[in-house]
Design an enzyme around this catalytic site. Sequence first.
Site, PDB file in Angstrom:
ATOM      1  N   ASP A  50     -10.189   2.523   2.390  1.00  0.00           N
ATOM      2  CA  ASP A  50     -10.192   1.989   3.767  1.00  0.00           C
ATOM      3  C   ASP A  50     -10.639   3.074   4.748  1.00  0.00           C
ATOM      4  OD1 ASP A  50      -9.252  -0.562   3.151  1.00  0.00           O
ATOM      5  OD2 ASP A  50      -7.149  -0.038   3.495  1.00  0.00           O
ATOM      6  N   LYS A  93       0.811  -1.229   0.000  1.00  0.00           N
ATOM      7  CA  LYS A  93       0.000   0.000   0.000  1.00  0.00           C
ATOM      8  C   LYS A  93       0.845   1.281   0.000  1.00  0.00           C
ATOM      9  CE  LYS A  93      -4.149  -1.968   2.073  1.00  0.00           C
ATOM     10  NZ  LYS A  93      -5.103  -1.947   3.193  1.00  0.00           N
TER      11      LYS A  93
HETATM   12  P1  NAP Z   1       1.057  -3.605   8.118  1.00  0.00           P
HETATM   13  O1  NAP Z   1       1.247  -2.314   7.419  1.00  0.00           O
HETATM   14  O2  NAP Z   1       1.981  -4.754   7.819  1.00  0.00           O
HETATM   15  O3  NAP Z   1       1.088  -3.294   9.707  1.00  0.00           O
HETATM   16  C1  NAP Z   1       0.864  -4.334  10.638  1.00  0.00           C
HETATM   17  C2  NAP Z   1       0.988  -3.799  12.062  1.00  0.00           C
HETATM   18  O4  NAP Z   1       0.761  -4.921  12.941  1.00  0.00           O
HETATM   19  C3  NAP Z   1       2.360  -3.257  12.414  1.00  0.00           C
HETATM   20  O5  NAP Z   1       2.228  -2.293  13.436  1.00  0.00           O
HETATM   21  C4  NAP Z   1       3.075  -4.515  12.943  1.00  0.00           C
HETATM   22  O6  NAP Z   1       4.097  -4.228  13.835  1.00  0.00           O
HETATM   23  C5  NAP Z   1       1.946  -5.158  13.712  1.00  0.00           C
HETATM   24  N1  NAP Z   1       2.153  -6.586  13.862  1.00  0.00           N
HETATM   25  C6  NAP Z   1       2.439  -7.506  12.905  1.00  0.00           C
HETATM   26  N2  NAP Z   1       2.502  -8.734  13.431  1.00  0.00           N
HETATM   27  C7  NAP Z   1       2.301  -8.586  14.764  1.00  0.00           C
HETATM   28  C8  NAP Z   1       2.266  -9.485  15.878  1.00  0.00           C
HETATM   29  N3  NAP Z   1       2.452 -10.809  15.703  1.00  0.00           N
HETATM   30  N4  NAP Z   1       2.035  -8.985  17.110  1.00  0.00           N
HETATM   31  C9  NAP Z   1       1.834  -7.660  17.290  1.00  0.00           C
HETATM   32  N5  NAP Z   1       1.857  -6.742  16.290  1.00  0.00           N
HETATM   33  C10 NAP Z   1       2.074  -7.217  15.046  1.00  0.00           C
HETATM   34  O7  NAP Z   1      -0.402  -4.194   7.853  1.00  0.00           O
HETATM   35  P2  NAP Z   1      -1.761  -3.349   7.626  1.00  0.00           P
HETATM   36  O8  NAP Z   1      -1.958  -3.093   6.185  1.00  0.00           O
HETATM   37  O9  NAP Z   1      -1.748  -2.215   8.574  1.00  0.00           O
HETATM   38  O10 NAP Z   1      -2.868  -4.435   8.050  1.00  0.00           O
HETATM   39  C11 NAP Z   1      -3.022  -4.847   9.390  1.00  0.00           C
HETATM   40  C12 NAP Z   1      -4.185  -5.830   9.484  1.00  0.00           C
HETATM   41  O11 NAP Z   1      -5.408  -5.193   9.162  1.00  0.00           O
HETATM   42  C13 NAP Z   1      -4.054  -7.022   8.519  1.00  0.00           C
HETATM   43  O12 NAP Z   1      -4.446  -8.206   9.174  1.00  0.00           O
HETATM   44  C14 NAP Z   1      -5.023  -6.694   7.425  1.00  0.00           C
HETATM   45  O13 NAP Z   1      -5.567  -7.855   6.816  1.00  0.00           O
HETATM   46  C15 NAP Z   1      -6.093  -5.945   8.184  1.00  0.00           C
HETATM   47  N6  NAP Z   1      -6.837  -5.017   7.301  1.00  0.00           N
HETATM   48  C16 NAP Z   1      -8.159  -5.249   7.126  1.00  0.00           C
HETATM   49  C17 NAP Z   1      -8.879  -4.393   6.319  1.00  0.00           C
HETATM   50  C18 NAP Z   1     -10.347  -4.658   6.142  1.00  0.00           C
HETATM   51  O14 NAP Z   1     -10.942  -4.133   5.199  1.00  0.00           O
HETATM   52  N7  NAP Z   1     -10.953  -5.414   7.012  1.00  0.00           N
HETATM   53  C19 NAP Z   1      -8.268  -3.311   5.683  1.00  0.00           C
HETATM   54  C20 NAP Z   1      -6.913  -3.105   5.890  1.00  0.00           C
HETATM   55  C21 NAP Z   1      -6.197  -3.976   6.703  1.00  0.00           C
HETATM   56  P3  NAP Z   1       5.653  -4.249  13.374  1.00  0.00           P
HETATM   57  O15 NAP Z   1       5.903  -2.921  12.745  1.00  0.00           O
HETATM   58  O16 NAP Z   1       6.380  -4.483  14.641  1.00  0.00           O
HETATM   59  O17 NAP Z   1       5.786  -5.393  12.382  1.00  0.00           O
END
Ligand code: NAP
Length: 271
Positions: free
Chosen positions: A96, A60
């Site tokens: 989003d 993204k």
């Molecule tokens: P991202 O940019 O990769 O960010 C993930 C965040 O979660 C970071 O702060 C990361 O920390 C943290 N994290 C990763 N693994 C972790 C763990 N095991 N324990 C604690 N923290 C952890 O991902 P994103 O795009 O923000 O998406 C995050 C989640 O939201 C995903 O599961 C995605 O599928 C979901 N999402 C859903 C929608 C929807 O429409 N429902 C839309 C967007 C996203 P670090 O920096 O330390 O790695």
Amino acid sequence: MLLGHPVAHSLSPAFQNAALAFAGVPLRYTAIDVAATELPATLETLIAQRGAGNVTIPHKERVAGACARLTPVARRAGAVNTFWVEDEGLVGDNTDVAAFHEVATGLLRGIPEGARLALLGAGGAAAAVLTAVERWPGVRVRVWSRSQERAAQLCARMPAIATVAETATAAARDATLVVNATPLGLADAADSVPIDPTALVPGAAVLDLVYRTGETAWVRAARACGHPAADGLGMLIAQGALAFERWLGIVPDRRVMWDAVRELAGARPAH
Ligand code: NAP
């Protein structure tokens, strides 16, 4: 199309294709697994073909950097989840943001005054959440991330509303809405609950951006403790419906989208 890595688990093709067929649009939505190294070449091909689609983890932010133009909301979030091509090149938007606003205000039954948010995670989804709530009157957000540095960077982009919390429990201590924007809960591991629901303020709403078959363990546990709770499927459908509208200028039938995913996503409250 959907660009991401991995994308095999995505429900987007199922509900977008159902909506395209229902609207009589002779196009197919496909998920394309693109490794980071292949992203620039894939975008070049897409621009030549005047493609349109969505972007998911982990591309993204990089797609935002590759766009000729960003909508104001995508620029503010620093991330693109929806793109199309115009004469100037790639245009990036972020649906989003509006999708989160829609689902959160549905859960809270309106735009709350003086809301206290606990935001768990500091990635692209968390940035969309902050962008969405920025205009809520009197809102304050405590952001927890396992990488404190990443949480601090995100809060520095919106210092008027956001501060870093040292633990998830500290973030949630007076929260009226607790949002999981980490991937915790995607798997059935013992650590799949981002925060124990018994640590939340009575009546606090819980919004898990993760979705999975039969809802996430966190949503089920929070509801069992009396909290209004929803998983990420509503936001997924909402962002997809708004993207469909951007690409085609047609409002898709959300009932058709829900019907397409209901079987795949398992039992959940009616929408
Ligand atoms: P991202 O940019 O990769 O960010 C993930 C965040 O979660 C970071 O702060 C990361 O920390 C943290 N994290 C990763 N693994 C972790 C763990 N095991 N324990 C604690 N923290 C952890 O991902 P994103 O795009 O923000 O998406 C995050 C989640 O939201 C995903 O599961 C995605 O599928 C979901 N999402 C859903 C929608 C929807 O429409 N429902 C839309 C967007 C996203 P670090 O920096 O330390 O790695």
